[in-house]
Motif scaffolding. Structure first.
Motif, PDB file in Angstrom:
ATOM      1  N   MET A   1       0.850  -1.203   0.000  1.00 14.37           N
ATOM      2  CA  MET A   1       0.000   0.000   0.000  1.00 14.37           C
ATOM      3  C   MET A   1       0.880   1.245   0.000  1.00 14.37           C
ATOM      4  O   MET A   1       1.809   1.348   0.795  1.00 14.37           O
ATOM      5  CB  MET A   1      -0.912   0.013   1.236  1.00 14.37           C
ATOM      6  CG  MET A   1      -1.852   1.210   1.303  1.00 14.37           C
ATOM      7  SD  MET A   1      -2.862   1.225   2.807  1.00 14.37           S
ATOM      8  CE  MET A   1      -3.882  -0.218   2.538  1.00 14.37           C
ATOM      9  N   ALA A   2       0.592   2.175  -0.903  1.00 13.66           N
ATOM     10  CA  ALA A   2       1.382   3.404  -0.989  1.00 13.66           C
ATOM     11  C   ALA A   2       1.179   4.264   0.250  1.00 13.66           C
ATOM     12  O   ALA A   2       0.179   4.137   0.975  1.00 13.66           O
ATOM     13  CB  ALA A   2       1.015   4.179  -2.247  1.00 13.66           C
ATOM     14  N   TRP A   3       2.139   5.159   0.469  1.00 18.90           N
ATOM     15  CA  TRP A   3       2.213   5.896   1.722  1.00 18.90           C
ATOM     16  C   TRP A   3       0.960   6.716   2.035  1.00 18.90           C
ATOM     17  O   TRP A   3       0.451   6.671   3.154  1.00 18.90           O
ATOM     18  CB  TRP A   3       3.429   6.805   1.708  1.00 18.90           C
ATOM     19  CG  TRP A   3       3.556   7.690   2.921  1.00 18.90           C
ATOM     20  CD1 TRP A   3       3.544   9.045   2.945  1.00 18.90           C
ATOM     21  CD2 TRP A   3       3.722   7.264   4.281  1.00 18.90           C
ATOM     22  NE1 TRP A   3       3.699   9.511   4.224  1.00 18.90           N
ATOM     23  CE2 TRP A   3       3.801   8.433   5.073  1.00 18.90           C
ATOM     24  CE3 TRP A   3       3.800   6.029   4.896  1.00 18.90           C
ATOM     25  CZ2 TRP A   3       3.970   8.386   6.447  1.00 18.90           C
ATOM     26  CZ3 TRP A   3       3.964   5.981   6.284  1.00 18.90           C
ATOM     27  CH2 TRP A   3       4.044   7.154   7.045  1.00 18.90           C
ATOM     28  N   MET A   4       0.448   7.479   1.092  1.00 25.36           N
ATOM     29  CA  MET A   4      -0.689   8.346   1.391  1.00 25.36           C
ATOM     30  C   MET A   4      -1.915   7.544   1.778  1.00 25.36           C
ATOM     31  O   MET A   4      -2.655   7.907   2.707  1.00 25.36           O
ATOM     32  CB  MET A   4      -0.988   9.257   0.201  1.00 25.36           C
ATOM     33  CG  MET A   4       0.066  10.316  -0.052  1.00 25.36           C
ATOM     34  SD  MET A   4       0.236  11.519   1.275  1.00 25.36           S
ATOM     35  CE  MET A   4      -1.220  12.538   0.986  1.00 25.36           C
ATOM     36  N   ALA A   5      -2.158   6.417   1.091  1.00 28.54           N
ATOM     37  CA  ALA A   5      -3.290   5.561   1.449  1.00 28.54           C
ATOM     38  C   ALA A   5      -3.071   4.931   2.815  1.00 28.54           C
ATOM     39  O   ALA A   5      -3.999   4.833   3.632  1.00 28.54           O
ATOM     40  CB  ALA A   5      -3.484   4.479   0.388  1.00 28.54           C
ATOM     41  N   GLN A   6      -1.847   4.517   3.094  1.00 28.78           N
ATOM     42  CA  GLN A   6      -1.551   3.919   4.390  1.00 28.78           C
ATOM     43  C   GLN A   6      -1.677   4.944   5.509  1.00 28.78           C
ATOM     44  O   GLN A   6      -2.163   4.631   6.598  1.00 28.78           O
ATOM     45  CB  GLN A   6      -0.140   3.320   4.387  1.00 28.78           C
ATOM     46  CG  GLN A   6       0.179   2.554   5.666  1.00 28.78           C
ATOM     47  CD  GLN A   6       1.560   1.939   5.642  1.00 28.78           C
ATOM     48  OE1 GLN A   6       2.459   2.444   4.966  1.00 28.78           O
ATOM     49  NE2 GLN A   6       1.750   0.869   6.371  1.00 28.78           N
ATOM     50  N   LEU A   7      -1.250   6.157   5.245  1.00 26.16           N
ATOM     51  CA  LEU A   7      -1.356   7.221   6.242  1.00 26.16           C
ATOM     52  C   LEU A   7      -2.814   7.459   6.611  1.00 26.16           C
ATOM     53  O   LEU A   7      -3.157   7.629   7.786  1.00 26.16           O
ATOM     54  CB  LEU A   7      -0.726   8.499   5.683  1.00 26.16           C
ATOM     55  CG  LEU A   7      -0.460   9.652   6.642  1.00 26.16           C
ATOM     56  CD1 LEU A   7       0.433   9.226   7.779  1.00 26.16           C
ATOM     57  CD2 LEU A   7       0.155  10.816   5.880  1.00 26.16           C
TER      58      LEU A   7
END
Length: 502
Positions: A1-7
């Motif tokens: 999962m890419a960072w912005m979605a994970q954040l």
């Protein structure tokens, strides 16, 4: 999962009921932010925005800007932030140059633009946006890798045309984890963002959100409103450039306020005059953290902790004279010619559609900062100025930062900027612009005292051949002094029959 979605997902899972964003009277929790950005991502998907696409964002600071960033990150699309002060031609150049398919932003700003065929528009105040954010709809699953482009951040263009810095999710993740490992912010952070979210410094509030911090947005910077917002929201952390701090202190003198919640003022983008630091420390009673960074390096590169600052009167000692040590995962080295180079997973992928500039800036994985400096045995980075700003006086190099530090030691100088002016005999000569209290420009003894100071503290070839006292120094939206304008102005003066006046 890419960072912005994970954040976004991590915020919902771990801090669901905690307030994520404060925008005036609006408060959105982490759970609400994740749900709203899901609906917005679905709406962008319906507009044809997908992985690898780009969306321009034109707005003052507001909740919808952050929501748009998160929504695009979930889709694997990139945001192209545009400063709200850009004129229509500048907006068109950035949006067109990055081949954006959609432009989102404030209705008033969007209304000034001529929208080319094929580019959709999404107004933050419109029904479409409002319904999308409230829909609860989820976007189709997307496998977005960490090397997918997330932002194209345009440089502040102190020397010419701005370049689009390509930042991916990996950069954002590494900078956040490296920075937070060094600063150890603790719990209950309320981060006040009074600088524009269109600038590279917006990676800082995103980093603090990884800890469950509350991000408070100011529509645009106003010193009295900044003080009121700190008090109203009980802000603990404040990010600004030194000139903004000066304005805050002036406002505090007119209307004193008690700010017991404030733990840390984070400053960057420009040197902090020592008299200003000491005044601010005495007035605000909190710690000060310096951040040295470049957009091409992913944002923060090094930081000097509050405990490493020297708040005693007089010249700074030890680490207090540096900009700090590299954050975890980042390496700073001094290379040939004295230029500082940076390496780490936070570095940019390159400049948008500019391979020649990318090749010049990135060498074997290292980013050339354009800054001259040294790194001592303890890892502290010390700056000497910009490569492009060095003045070549008959083969002898004059570093503007060194001359400016001397001038700032004068009790009547608030700011200083030294640039080179053309000289037939020497090639270039240093010329100084100083900001001083009202009335100083009419006092010949003030300029005479500046001449005495540089005569005492600097070698002859480093001394400015002239001084001009001004009310303020020209700055770009990022708060950096536009030396290019001052060089042009000084060159005109040098071309006058009498040459530079002092």
């Amino acid at each position: 999962m890419a960072w912005m979605a994970q954040l976004s997902e991590r915020g919902r899972q771990r801090h669901g009921e905690r307030v994520a964003v404060v925008d005036g009277d609006r408060r959105v929790t982490y759970a609400e932010l994740d749900r709203r950005t899901d609906g917005l991502a679905a709406a962008f998907d319906a507009m044809g925005v997908g992985r690898g696409h780009r969306v321009a964002v034109l707005s003052h600071n507001r909740l919808e800007v952050l929501e748009t960033y998160f929504a695009l990150g979930k889709l694997g699309a990139a945001a192209v932030p545009v400063h709200y002060g850009a004129v229509p031609d500048e907006v068109a150049a950035i949006a067109g140059g990055c081949e954006t398919s959609v432009i989102a932003g404030e209705e008033e700003l969007l209304g000034r633009l001529a929208h080319p065929p094929g580019r959709a528009v999404l107004a933050f105040e419109g029904d479409r946006y409002r319904e999308a954010a409230a829909s609860g709809e989820r976007p189709p699953p997307r496998d977005v890798p960490d090397d997918e482009l997330m932002f194209i951040l345009h440089t502040s263009a102190t020397t010419g045309r701005p370049k689009g810095v390509c930042v991916d999710h990996r950069s954002l993740r590494s900078v956040a984890t490296g920075y937070l490992a060094d600063v150890e912010p603790g719990r209950g952070v309320v981060f006040l963002q009074c600088g524009p979210l269109s600038h590279g410094a917006m990676v800082l509030p995103l980093a603090y959100m990884a800890t469950g911090a509350t991000v408070v947005l100011m529509r645009m910077f106003s010193p009295p409103e900044c003080l009121a917002t700190i008090r109203r929201t009980e802000a603990t952390h404040l990010f600004l450039v030194p000139e903004m701090l000066r304005f805050i202190l002036q406002a505090a003198k007119r209307s004193p306020v008690d700010l017991p919640s404030l733990r840390e003022v984070i400053y960057a983008a420009a040197p902090m005059p020592r008299p200003l630091l000491l005044e601010a420390h005495a007035a605000l009673g909190c710690g000060f953290r310096q951040v040295y960074g470049i957009t091409e390096g992913g944002g923060p590169v090094a930081t000097l902790a509050p405990s490493e600052h020297d708040y005693a009167p007089g010249e700074p000692a030890g680490a207090g004279a540096s900009v700090g040590r590299a954050i975890m995962g980042t390496v700073v080295e001094r290379r040939d010619g004295g230029e500082l180079w940076v390496r780490g997973p936070g570095r940019m992928r390159g400049y948008w559609n500019d391979p020649a500039a990318t090749e010049e800036a990135v060498r074997d994985g290292w980013v050339r900062t354009g800054d001259l400096g040294t790194v001592d045995e303890h890892g502290y980075v010390h700056l000497a100025g910009r490569v492009k700003d060095v003045i070549n006086r008959g083969g002898q190099k004059v570093f503007p930062a060194e001359v400016e530090r001397v001038l700032l030691g004068h009790p009547g100088v608030r700011e200083a900027c030294v640039v080179g002016v053309p000289s037939e005999e020497w090639g270039e000569l240093p010329f100084a612009y100083v900001v001083a209290p009202d009335g100083a420009d009419a006092a010949e003894e003030f300029v005479a005292s500046l001449k005495d100071l540089v005569r005492e503290r600097l070698a002859r070839y480093k001394r400015p051949v002239g001084f001009e006292v001004v009310g303020e120094l020209p700055r770009n939206p990022a708060g950096k002094v536009t030396r290019r304008h001052l060089r042009t102005q000084a060159a005109r003066r040098a071309a006058e029959p009498a040459g530079p006046r002092s």
